[in-house]
Scaffold this motif. Structure first.
Motif, PDB file in Angstrom:
ATOM      1  N   ALA A  31      53.936 -17.622  -6.618  1.00  0.00           N
ATOM      2  CA  ALA A  31      55.142 -18.327  -6.176  1.00  0.00           C
ATOM      3  C   ALA A  31      54.817 -19.743  -5.691  1.00  0.00           C
ATOM      4  O   ALA A  31      55.637 -20.651  -5.804  1.00  0.00           O
ATOM      5  N   ARG A 186      54.231  -2.281  -5.171  1.00  0.00           N
ATOM      6  CA  ARG A 186      54.227  -3.703  -4.832  1.00  0.00           C
ATOM      7  C   ARG A 186      52.783  -4.153  -4.674  1.00  0.00           C
ATOM      8  O   ARG A 186      52.180  -4.017  -3.603  1.00  0.00           O
ATOM      9  N   ARG A 300      55.237 -11.987 -12.738  1.00  0.00           N
ATOM     10  CA  ARG A 300      55.564 -13.195 -11.982  1.00  0.00           C
ATOM     11  C   ARG A 300      56.365 -14.197 -12.818  1.00  0.00           C
ATOM     12  O   ARG A 300      56.920 -15.154 -12.275  1.00  0.00           O
ATOM     13  N   ASN A 303      60.995 -13.117 -14.507  1.00  0.00           N
ATOM     14  CA  ASN A 303      62.230 -13.580 -13.861  1.00  0.00           C
ATOM     15  C   ASN A 303      61.890 -14.630 -12.808  1.00  0.00           C
ATOM     16  O   ASN A 303      62.369 -14.573 -11.680  1.00  0.00           O
ATOM     17  N   PRO A 305      61.784 -17.800 -10.431  1.00  0.00           N
ATOM     18  CA  PRO A 305      60.672 -17.717  -9.471  1.00  0.00           C
ATOM     19  C   PRO A 305      60.562 -16.386  -8.749  1.00  0.00           C
ATOM     20  O   PRO A 305      59.722 -16.231  -7.873  1.00  0.00           O
ATOM     21  N   PHE A 306      61.419 -15.410  -9.097  1.00  0.00           N
ATOM     22  CA  PHE A 306      61.351 -14.104  -8.459  1.00  0.00           C
ATOM     23  C   PHE A 306      60.372 -13.211  -9.223  1.00  0.00           C
ATOM     24  O   PHE A 306      60.202 -13.351 -10.424  1.00  0.00           O
ATOM     25  N   GLU A 307      59.762 -12.277  -8.483  1.00  0.00           N
ATOM     26  CA  GLU A 307      58.827 -11.355  -9.116  1.00  0.00           C
ATOM     27  C   GLU A 307      59.549 -10.108  -9.597  1.00  0.00           C
ATOM     28  O   GLU A 307      60.387  -9.545  -8.889  1.00  0.00           O
ATOM     29  N   THR A 308      59.229  -9.685 -10.795  1.00  0.00           N
ATOM     30  CA  THR A 308      59.751  -8.428 -11.343  1.00  0.00           C
ATOM     31  C   THR A 308      58.845  -7.299 -10.889  1.00  0.00           C
ATOM     32  O   THR A 308      57.619  -7.430 -10.939  1.00  0.00           O
TER      33      THR A 308
END
Length: 335
Positions: A31, A186, A300, A303, A305-308
């Protein structure tokens, strides 16, 4: 075959470079943009007051190492289960082993809330043994229960039941937020201290798998052939399940349930190196680590800047492969 010999040589020779490249890419991208120079400085001249150094040492490096370790453990577990049962659908996530770990972890979080990280690993190991024992025990008791599709159905039923009970416990004791880590893997929350605690268990599990590799090759030819060759099939299966329990239990304790790695990777490896488990098991460890490492990197960017969630990425590859196996191989066992 010459093809298998070439592939074995290539995999083992190129493995160090591939692992190093995977770790570099994993640490480099995230990120927050961090330069290679900063990464070198964090590794060789760590400054605890530098936030970038903290991110690299406490988050990205453990994440990269954890992904490689967990992928290796799950792939080896799947290879052992498939060879031991001659069941091409066998894997920790499908056969209820991972679900057993999550169930026991949830139960212990409710009843023993002050448990340490080491305790969590032990609970996960007990849960893996419980899940494997329930599925394989019932499969051996039921008529034709060891057929691939029936074992997959039985594993799904047991896994769903254990998950349902675990969710009910989590809801009753208001643990849903705390337990979500184990339901939705995670890797970015990897605990460096837990990685260190998990290493001895993993070493024993991997060592046992390698020691059993020749016996698993014989066992994969069928129980009757193995018995005629003088193999103590029951002992080999028990020791194999112990190895699976250790490796899968450690994996779930570190990052929660991650599906399809143990299903997909061993099939690809057997195609590349042949059916000799002296090569299948170490090659599965290498391929599994690389597979999950690159799935983590891909998560990473899917999607940004969001993490899948990593489970979504592995499912995108694993579900079609699972359906392909059922369609092409039906209910039979692999040779």
């Amino acid at each position: 075959m010459r093809y298998h010999y070439i592939m074995r040589t290539s995999i083992f020779v190129l493995a160090p470079l591939a692992i190093l490249a995977t770790m570099i890419i994993s640490v480099l991208y995230g990120a927050k943009d961090i330069s290679p120079a900063t990464i070198r400085a964090a590794i060789f001249h760590f400054d605890p007051d530098n936030m970038d150094h903290q991110i690299i040492v406490t988050s990205r490096l453990p994440r990269a190492v954890g992904a490689l370790m967990i992928g290796a453990f799950l792939a080896v577990s799947g290879a052992i289960m498939q060879g031991m049962t001659r069941n091409y659908l066998a894997s920790p996530s499908i056969m209820g082993v991972s679900d057993g770990s999550i169930f026991v972890i949830t139960l212990c979080m409710a009843l023993l809330p002050n448990s340490s990280s080491f305790d969590m690993i032990l609970y996960s190991l007990i849960g893996s043994a419980l899940g494997a024992g329930l599925v394989f025990g019932l499969a051996w008791l039921l008529p034709n229960g060891l057929s691939p599709v029936r074992m997959a159905i039985l594993g799904t039923i047991i896994g769903t039941f254990l998950n349902g009970v675990a969710e009910a416990i989590a809801s009753y004791f208001q643990l849903s937020q705390s337990i979500s880590f184990w339901y939705n893997a995670r890797l970015h929350q990897m605990d460096p201290a837990m990685i260190k605690l998990a290493v001895p268990f993993a070493v024993i599990g991997l060592g046992l798998a390698i020691a059993l590799s020749r016996s698993i090759t014989v066992l994969s030819l069928g129980d009757d052939i193995a018995a005629n060759l003088g193999q103590r099939t029951r002992l080999v299966k028990v020791l194999s399940l112990i190895s699976v329990t250790l490796l899968c239990g450690v994996s779930v304790a570190l990052a929660g349930k991650i599906a399809f790695v143990g299903l997909l990777v061993p099939h690809i490896v057997r195609y590349l190196v042949g059916i000799d488990y002296r090569f299948v098991i170490p090659a599965s460890a290498i391929a599994g680590g690389l597979f999950l490492g690159w799935c983590d990197v891909a998560s990473r960017f899917v999607n940004a800047p969001f993490e899948t969630p990593i489970g979504v990425v592995t499912a995108l590859l694993g579900v079609p492969f699972f359906l392909y196996l059922i369609k092409t191989k039906g209910g039979g066992k692999h040779a």
